[in-house]
Scaffold this active site. Structure first.
Site, PDB file in Angstrom:
ATOM      1  N   ILE A 286      44.858 127.734  43.060  1.00 22.77           N
ATOM      2  CA  ILE A 286      45.766 127.564  41.936  1.00 22.77           C
ATOM      3  C   ILE A 286      45.350 128.453  40.763  1.00 22.77           C
ATOM      4  O   ILE A 286      44.188 128.831  40.609  1.00 22.77           O
ATOM      5  CB  ILE A 286      45.854 126.093  41.498  1.00 22.77           C
ATOM      6  CG1 ILE A 286      44.480 125.550  41.106  1.00 22.77           C
ATOM      7  CG2 ILE A 286      46.495 125.248  42.592  1.00 22.77           C
ATOM      8  CD1 ILE A 286      44.518 124.126  40.577  1.00 22.77           C
TER       9      ILE A 286
ATOM     10  N   PHE B 223      41.620 112.696  44.139  1.00 19.50           N
ATOM     11  CA  PHE B 223      42.530 113.083  45.218  1.00 19.50           C
ATOM     12  C   PHE B 223      41.891 113.991  46.259  1.00 19.50           C
ATOM     13  O   PHE B 223      42.436 114.167  47.345  1.00 19.50           O
ATOM     14  CB  PHE B 223      43.803 113.744  44.670  1.00 19.50           C
ATOM     15  CG  PHE B 223      43.578 114.990  43.870  1.00 19.50           C
ATOM     16  CD1 PHE B 223      43.440 116.224  44.486  1.00 19.50           C
ATOM     17  CD2 PHE B 223      43.512 114.933  42.482  1.00 19.50           C
ATOM     18  CE1 PHE B 223      43.240 117.375  43.744  1.00 19.50           C
ATOM     19  CE2 PHE B 223      43.322 116.078  41.734  1.00 19.50           C
ATOM     20  CZ  PHE B 223      43.180 117.302  42.363  1.00 19.50           C
ATOM     21  N   ASP B 224      40.727 114.560  45.954  1.00 18.01           N
ATOM     22  CA  ASP B 224      40.081 115.425  46.949  1.00 18.01           C
ATOM     23  C   ASP B 224      38.657 115.699  46.507  1.00 18.01           C
ATOM     24  O   ASP B 224      38.359 115.714  45.291  1.00 18.01           O
ATOM     25  CB  ASP B 224      40.852 116.740  47.083  1.00 18.01           C
ATOM     26  CG  ASP B 224      40.425 117.552  48.301  1.00 18.01           C
ATOM     27  OD1 ASP B 224      39.837 116.957  49.221  1.00 18.01           O
ATOM     28  OD2 ASP B 224      40.681 118.768  48.334  1.00 18.01           O
TER      29      ASP B 224
ATOM     30  N   PHE C 191      39.005 119.064  37.512  1.00 19.73           N
ATOM     31  CA  PHE C 191      38.093 119.421  38.597  1.00 19.73           C
ATOM     32  C   PHE C 191      36.677 119.542  38.050  1.00 19.73           C
ATOM     33  O   PHE C 191      36.461 120.204  37.023  1.00 19.73           O
ATOM     34  CB  PHE C 191      38.484 120.765  39.228  1.00 19.73           C
ATOM     35  CG  PHE C 191      39.712 120.705  40.077  1.00 19.73           C
ATOM     36  CD1 PHE C 191      39.650 120.337  41.414  1.00 19.73           C
ATOM     37  CD2 PHE C 191      40.957 121.033  39.554  1.00 19.73           C
ATOM     38  CE1 PHE C 191      40.787 120.287  42.205  1.00 19.73           C
ATOM     39  CE2 PHE C 191      42.094 120.992  40.321  1.00 19.73           C
ATOM     40  CZ  PHE C 191      42.011 120.613  41.648  1.00 19.73           C
TER      41      PHE C 191
ATOM     42  N   TYR D 271      49.685 122.419  40.443  1.00 20.38           N
ATOM     43  CA  TYR D 271      50.622 122.316  41.564  1.00 20.38           C
ATOM     44  C   TYR D 271      52.057 122.101  41.119  1.00 20.38           C
ATOM     45  O   TYR D 271      52.910 121.738  41.924  1.00 20.38           O
ATOM     46  CB  TYR D 271      50.169 121.214  42.515  1.00 20.38           C
ATOM     47  CG  TYR D 271      48.880 121.581  43.201  1.00 20.38           C
ATOM     48  CD1 TYR D 271      48.838 122.614  44.125  1.00 20.38           C
ATOM     49  CD2 TYR D 271      47.698 120.929  42.892  1.00 20.38           C
ATOM     50  CE1 TYR D 271      47.661 122.978  44.742  1.00 20.38           C
ATOM     51  CE2 TYR D 271      46.509 121.292  43.499  1.00 20.38           C
ATOM     52  CZ  TYR D 271      46.493 122.319  44.412  1.00 20.38           C
ATOM     53  OH  TYR D 271      45.323 122.693  45.004  1.00 20.38           O
TER      54      TYR D 271
ATOM     55  N   TYR E 130      33.327 120.785  44.819  1.00 22.80           N
ATOM     56  CA  TYR E 130      34.295 120.373  43.805  1.00 22.80           C
ATOM     57  C   TYR E 130      34.737 118.948  44.077  1.00 22.80           C
ATOM     58  O   TYR E 130      34.675 118.444  45.204  1.00 22.80           O
ATOM     59  CB  TYR E 130      35.531 121.286  43.819  1.00 22.80           C
ATOM     60  CG  TYR E 130      36.354 121.067  45.062  1.00 22.80           C
ATOM     61  CD1 TYR E 130      37.336 120.085  45.105  1.00 22.80           C
ATOM     62  CD2 TYR E 130      36.093 121.797  46.215  1.00 22.80           C
ATOM     63  CE1 TYR E 130      38.050 119.853  46.269  1.00 22.80           C
ATOM     64  CE2 TYR E 130      36.803 121.566  47.377  1.00 22.80           C
ATOM     65  CZ  TYR E 130      37.770 120.591  47.399  1.00 22.80           C
ATOM     66  OH  TYR E 130      38.458 120.343  48.555  1.00 22.80           O
TER      67      TYR E 130
END
Length: 267
Positions: free
Chosen positions: A217, A198-199, A259, A243, A181
């Protein structure tokens, strides 16, 4: 989102009394102080709906070092907030805190005694606003008051865009999924709405394993249904299914997220 779950994985290692990834011949054994048992004491009952997993819960809280010689076992204060919002069950708060707020009602207050494996575990923690610090393997005491509870709206939608339709095994609630992801902040002015990254498990070179009913989530739980191995899917997730409205590392409060997910296996 592996980086978001590294703390939880580390805590699991502590609970199992293992040193994750460390060869036995080089593992350094350190003495860990005796830990108190987890304890939840209701100070005020509150009213209304109970907190359940995936609720967005606004709380005030104070965190103290555990000290059995002090009143209510509260040592020096190490953290606190008059107002913070957490999406319960997503692993963004201390495990013991998330466990403790389940079943609470608006206006309710509890005191929690948290052994280290339900607090920061092998990690240390410092809030510059307080003189005292949390060392590794330190038990804590928390007082938490629920200020409000927001239920995920049935009308909240995850936008699903299938880039490649898979042909392998389908996502199952009881099986372990392995994915790659990458997560971005949604930005309508950016190319394909992909704002700041961010990731990414792709960047780390390590796929992410999880069970869909676990600590991911709500947007993932809804958005991965029906996906098959080999598939590639983009999810656009509103904040109440992500979040929430508290700042996270590299994620501003109230962010809509994107995502890109590739399903590698279902086991």
């Amino acid at each position: 989102m592996k980086s978001m779950f590294q703390l939880i994985a580390s805590l699991a290692c502590v609970a199992a009394l293992t040193a994750c990834g460390a060869p036995a011949s080089t593992t350094k054994t350190e003495d860990v102080a005796p830990q108190p048992a987890y304890l939840k004491t209701v100070l005020a009952a509150g009213s209304g709906d109970e907190v359940v997993a995936n609720d967005l819960v606004q709380v005030s809280y104070s965190t103290f070092l555990y000290d059995s010689t002090k009143p209510n076992s509260r040592g020096a204060q190490v953290d606190g907030s008059p107002s913070a919002v957490y999406a319960i069950g997503t692993g963004r708060w201390l495990p013991g805190a998330e466990q403790g707020v389940l079943g609470m009602r608006k206006g309710g207050t509890v005191q929690l005694v948290l052994p280290a494996n339900l607090a920061y575990g092998v990690y240390s923690y410092t809030n510059p606003a307080y003189t005292a610090k949390v060392a590794a393997n330190t038990p804590l005491v928390m007082e938490i008051t629920v200020l409000s509870i927001s239920k995920p709206s049935p009308s909240a939608q995850v936008t699903i865009i299938d880039k490649v339709v898979g042909t392998g095994a389908e996502v199952s609630a009881t099986k372990t999924l392995t994915v790659h992801y990458t997560g971005w902040i949604y930005d309508p002015t950016a190319a394909d709405q992909h704002g700041a990254k961010f990731d990414s498990s792709v960047d780390k070179g390590t796929p992410f394993d999880f069970v869909i009913t676990g600590s991911v989530i709500e947007g993932w739980k809804r958005g991965l249904v029906g996906m098959k191995v080999g598939g590639k899917r983009t999810l656009i997730i509103p904040p109440e299914l992500g979040y929430g409205f508290t700042v996270q590392t590299a994620i501003p409060a109230g962010s809509t997220l994107i995502f890109d997910i590739e399903l590698l296996s279902v086991k």
